[in-house]
Design a protein around this motif. Structure first.
Motif, short mmCIF file in Angstrom:
data_model
loop_
_atom_site.label_atom_id
_atom_site.label_comp_id
_atom_site.label_asym_id
_atom_site.label_seq_id
_atom_site.Cartn_x
_atom_site.Cartn_y
_atom_site.Cartn_z
N LYS A 161 0.83 -1.21 0.00
CA LYS A 161 0.00 0.00 0.00
C LYS A 161 0.86 1.26 0.00
CE LYS A 161 -4.22 -1.87 2.03
NZ LYS A 161 -5.14 -1.88 3.21
N HIS A 162 2.07 1.18 0.58
CA HIS A 162 3.00 2.31 0.51
C HIS A 162 3.43 2.58 -0.93
CE1 HIS A 162 3.42 3.36 4.69
NE2 HIS A 162 3.67 2.10 5.03
N LYS A 163 3.28 1.57 -1.76
CA LYS A 163 3.62 1.68 -3.18
C LYS A 163 2.35 2.03 -3.99
CE LYS A 163 6.60 0.84 -6.65
NZ LYS A 163 7.83 1.62 -6.88
N ASN A 164 1.28 2.46 -3.27
CA ASN A 164 -0.02 2.76 -3.89
C ASN A 164 -0.60 1.53 -4.58
OD1 ASN A 164 -0.12 5.50 -3.11
ND2 ASN A 164 1.25 6.06 -4.79
N CYS A 165 -0.33 0.39 -4.02
CA CYS A 165 -0.85 -0.88 -4.56
C CYS A 165 -2.00 -1.32 -3.66
CB CYS A 165 0.28 -1.91 -4.57
SG CYS A 165 -0.16 -3.47 -5.34
N ASN A 166 -3.23 -0.98 -4.04
CA ASN A 166 -4.39 -1.20 -3.19
C ASN A 166 -5.26 -2.37 -3.64
OD1 ASN A 166 -3.95 1.11 -1.42
ND2 ASN A 166 -4.42 2.34 -3.24
N THR A 167 -5.10 -2.82 -4.84
CA THR A 167 -5.89 -3.95 -5.36
C THR A 167 -4.96 -4.98 -5.99
OG1 THR A 167 -6.20 -3.00 -7.57
CG2 THR A 167 -7.81 -2.38 -5.86
N ALA A 168 -5.53 -6.15 -6.28
CA ALA A 168 -4.75 -7.19 -6.96
C ALA A 168 -4.31 -6.72 -8.34
CB ALA A 168 -5.57 -8.46 -7.08
N TYR A 169 -5.15 -5.89 -8.97
CA TYR A 169 -4.79 -5.37 -10.30
C TYR A 169 -3.56 -4.47 -10.21
CZ TYR A 169 -5.18 -3.10 -14.84
OH TYR A 169 -4.93 -2.62 -16.12
N ASP A 170 -3.49 -3.64 -9.16
CA ASP A 170 -2.30 -2.80 -8.96
C ASP A 170 -1.06 -3.67 -8.77
OD1 ASP A 170 -3.94 -0.56 -9.03
OD2 ASP A 170 -4.23 -0.56 -6.85
N PHE A 171 -1.22 -4.79 -8.09
CA PHE A 171 -0.10 -5.69 -7.82
C PHE A 171 0.48 -6.27 -9.11
CE2 PHE A 171 1.29 -10.09 -6.52
CZ PHE A 171 2.47 -9.69 -5.90
N VAL A 172 -0.39 -6.70 -10.02
CA VAL A 172 0.11 -7.32 -11.26
C VAL A 172 0.70 -6.27 -12.21
CG1 VAL A 172 -1.47 -9.27 -11.10
CG2 VAL A 172 -2.15 -7.25 -12.40
N GLN A 173 0.45 -4.99 -11.96
CA GLN A 173 1.04 -3.94 -12.79
C GLN A 173 2.49 -3.66 -12.42
OE1 GLN A 173 -0.78 -2.80 -15.51
NE2 GLN A 173 -2.06 -4.44 -14.66
N LEU A 174 2.91 -4.14 -11.24
CA LEU A 174 4.31 -3.95 -10.84
C LEU A 174 5.22 -4.78 -11.74
CD1 LEU A 174 3.82 -4.31 -6.97
CD2 LEU A 174 4.05 -2.18 -8.26
N SER A 175 6.43 -4.31 -11.93
CA SER A 175 7.37 -5.04 -12.79
C SER A 175 7.89 -6.28 -12.07
CB SER A 175 8.54 -4.14 -13.18
OG SER A 175 9.35 -3.86 -12.06
N ASP A 176 8.20 -7.32 -12.86
CA ASP A 176 8.74 -8.55 -12.28
C ASP A 176 10.05 -8.27 -11.54
OD1 ASP A 176 6.63 -9.87 -13.38
OD2 ASP A 176 7.76 -10.83 -14.99
N ALA A 177 10.87 -7.40 -12.11
CA ALA A 177 12.17 -7.10 -11.50
C ALA A 177 11.99 -6.44 -10.13
CB ALA A 177 12.98 -6.18 -12.42
N TRP A 178 11.01 -5.54 -10.00
CA TRP A 178 10.78 -4.85 -8.73
C TRP A 178 10.27 -5.83 -7.67
CZ3 TRP A 178 6.99 -3.88 -5.19
CH2 TRP A 178 7.22 -2.85 -4.27
N VAL A 179 9.38 -6.72 -8.08
CA VAL A 179 8.83 -7.70 -7.13
C VAL A 179 9.93 -8.64 -6.63
CG1 VAL A 179 7.25 -9.66 -6.89
CG2 VAL A 179 6.50 -7.60 -8.09
N LEU A 180 10.79 -9.11 -7.56
CA LEU A 180 11.88 -10.00 -7.17
C LEU A 180 12.91 -9.30 -6.29
CD1 LEU A 180 12.43 -11.95 -10.51
CD2 LEU A 180 11.68 -12.93 -8.34
N LYS A 181 13.14 -8.03 -6.54
CA LYS A 181 14.12 -7.26 -5.78
C LYS A 181 13.62 -6.99 -4.36
CE LYS A 181 16.72 -2.91 -5.75
NZ LYS A 181 16.97 -1.63 -6.46
N ASN A 182 12.34 -6.67 -4.22
CA ASN A 182 11.80 -6.23 -2.93
C ASN A 182 11.12 -7.34 -2.13
OD1 ASN A 182 11.98 -3.04 -2.80
ND2 ASN A 182 11.53 -3.62 -4.91
N PHE A 183 10.78 -8.44 -2.79
CA PHE A 183 10.10 -9.53 -2.10
C PHE A 183 10.86 -10.83 -2.34
CE2 PHE A 183 6.74 -6.36 -3.00
CZ PHE A 183 6.46 -6.00 -1.69
N SER A 184 10.17 -11.88 -2.72
CA SER A 184 10.83 -13.16 -2.93
C SER A 184 10.21 -13.86 -4.14
CB SER A 184 10.68 -14.06 -1.69
OG SER A 184 9.32 -14.44 -1.52
N ILE A 185 10.74 -15.04 -4.45
CA ILE A 185 10.23 -15.81 -5.58
C ILE A 185 8.78 -16.21 -5.37
CG2 ILE A 185 11.00 -18.03 -4.66
CD1 ILE A 185 11.16 -16.93 -8.36
N THR A 186 8.38 -16.35 -4.10
CA THR A 186 7.00 -16.74 -3.80
C THR A 186 6.02 -15.67 -4.27
OG1 THR A 186 7.74 -17.99 -1.87
CG2 THR A 186 5.41 -17.40 -1.96
#
Length: 419
Positions: free
Chosen positions: A195-220
């Protein structure tokens, strides 16, 4: 395609199957020892009974609003769950039992099927054969089937409890509808970060880049993102043997004498041994835990644990129980009122494939004896055969003052039909 089949208000629905007078009545199910509310019917939710409510504080509220309160009837719930899962196996061989009231299904080679009709067939058969209502979500991936299931549950009149995401338009609409904290696999902390990334819905989540998700989270989280995009990444889980098996319980009352505690530990150890034999495993180590009631600050507190290493792997109830009882005796402290204990077996290896010891080994009579005991207990279900130091009347000593009959697992509780 994948499906998630979820039994609606499962515990309450099980109570209603054999007591039709409870239909449309508010129902609450309590945790072990009749502690807190762990399940509510929709009617109880609408009245305002919260999840996790301590019943001693909310008992008057339940009486005022005529909420029917029951102790957890796990033999009944487990048997009804098994019946539902067996029915689902008639529709596809690929079934992952996710919890007592949920299962994922995978449909391979069902390309020309009408999944709306197929989902309705599943729901109607379960309802007719067991009396349990369900909600079914069907989609190209596991994560999307979870989303579809939430839609089916939220809008039962429009969906008739079955919703299929079978187009890109439906997928995007569903992702824009579901909040990020309600997405399967995204907990409170992760949703807060998103939500700090203005990601409030599942649709917002899938709009994030794969590289950003892998860098900030995990493979899961990356796999979850791809699944929500409609790319199957999360597969059905295979059944694997456990690396550790635990049986821990709170006592019905506090115990300050060693004899009662030894009986409870023996029962817990026997349960662990039975689970080992069920998955054809043996253990090398036993961990025994004992603790006082941490909520009673005015009493002297004591918490201890100890580990026993066995010279050879075993799944014998006799050996595991004997070692666990000796272990708890060594950590027991006189004058303490104990409320909780547990036994964990670990160092698990296959029974038919482990390192032998030249000088120490298990009594060869134990294995055929354990097989005979397991066979009799499976046949008569009520654990008729126990060790001599166990309580012969009950497996678990829990407070269950509001327990309903075990309609399907005890011949003495079988339903009576009045004509």
């Amino acid at each position: 395609m994948y499906a998630l089949v979820d039994c609606n208000n499962f515990y309450a629905s099980c109570e209603r199957v054999f007591n039709p007078g409870l239909r449309h009545q508010p129902i609450a199910i309590l945790s072990n020892n009749d502690g807190c509310v762990i399940s509510r019917s929709d009617e109880a939710k609408h009245i305002g009974l919260p999840m996790g409510a301590p019943i001693f504080k909310w008992d008057n509220f339940c009486k005022e609003h005529n909420i029917k309160v029951f102790s957890s009837n796990y033999p009944l719930y487990g048997d009804m769950s098994n019946r539902v899962m067996k029915i689902l196996e008639q529709f596809t061989p690929d079934v992952e039992v996710y919890s007592i009231d949920e299962a994922f299904l995978q449909f391979k080679g069902f390309d020309n099927y009408n999944f709306d009709d197929y989902g309705n067939q599943m729901r109607q058969r379960i309802l007719k054969w067991t009396g349990i209502p369900t909600s079914i979500g069907i989609a190209p991936t596991k994560a999307l089937s979870k989303v579809a299931n939430k839609i089916a549950r939220k809008f039962p009149e429009q969906t008739k409890d079955v919703y299929v995401i079978d187009s890109e338009e439906k997928r995007i609409k569903a992702l824009k509808w579901i909040k990020i904290e309600d997405v399967w696999g995204i907990g409170y902390r992760l949703s807060k970060r998103l939500k700090h990334k203005n990601c409030n819905t599942a649709y917002d989540f899938v709009q994030l880049s794969d590289a950003w998700v892998l860098k900030n989270f995990s493979i899961t989280e990356w796999k979850l993102k791809k699944d929500l995009e409609g790319i199957p990444t999360l597969k059905l889980d295979e059944i694997k043997n456990k690396r550790a098996i635990a049986t821990t319980r709170s006592f019905e009352y506090t115990f300050s004498d060693i004899e009662n505690i030894k009986e409870r530990i023996s029962t817990f150890a026997t349960s662990c041994a039975e689970k080992l034999r069920k998955q054809q495993s043996s253990c090398h180590m036993i961990i025994v835990m004992l603790s006082s009631d941490r909520h009673k600050k005015d009493l002297e507190q004591h918490k201890a644990s100890t580990m026993v290493s066995l010279p050879y792997p075993t799944n014998s109830s006799l050996i595991i129980s004997d070692c666990a009882v000796k272990a708890v005796t060594s950590v027991f402290k006189s004058g303490i009122k104990y409320k909780r204990a547990g036994v964990i077996v670990t160092g698990i290896v296959p029974t038919n494939n482990h390192q032998l010891d030249l000088f120490e080994h298990e009594n060869p009579k134990h294995q055929p004896l354990m097989q005979a005991i397991d066979g009799l207990n499976k046949k008569y279900r009520d654990y008729k055969i126990k060790l001599g130091n166990q309580d012969l009347k009950r497996t678990w000593k829990m407070r269950q003052e509001r327990l309903s009959p075990r309609y399907t697992t005890d011949i003495n509780d079988i339903i009576t039909i009045k004509c």
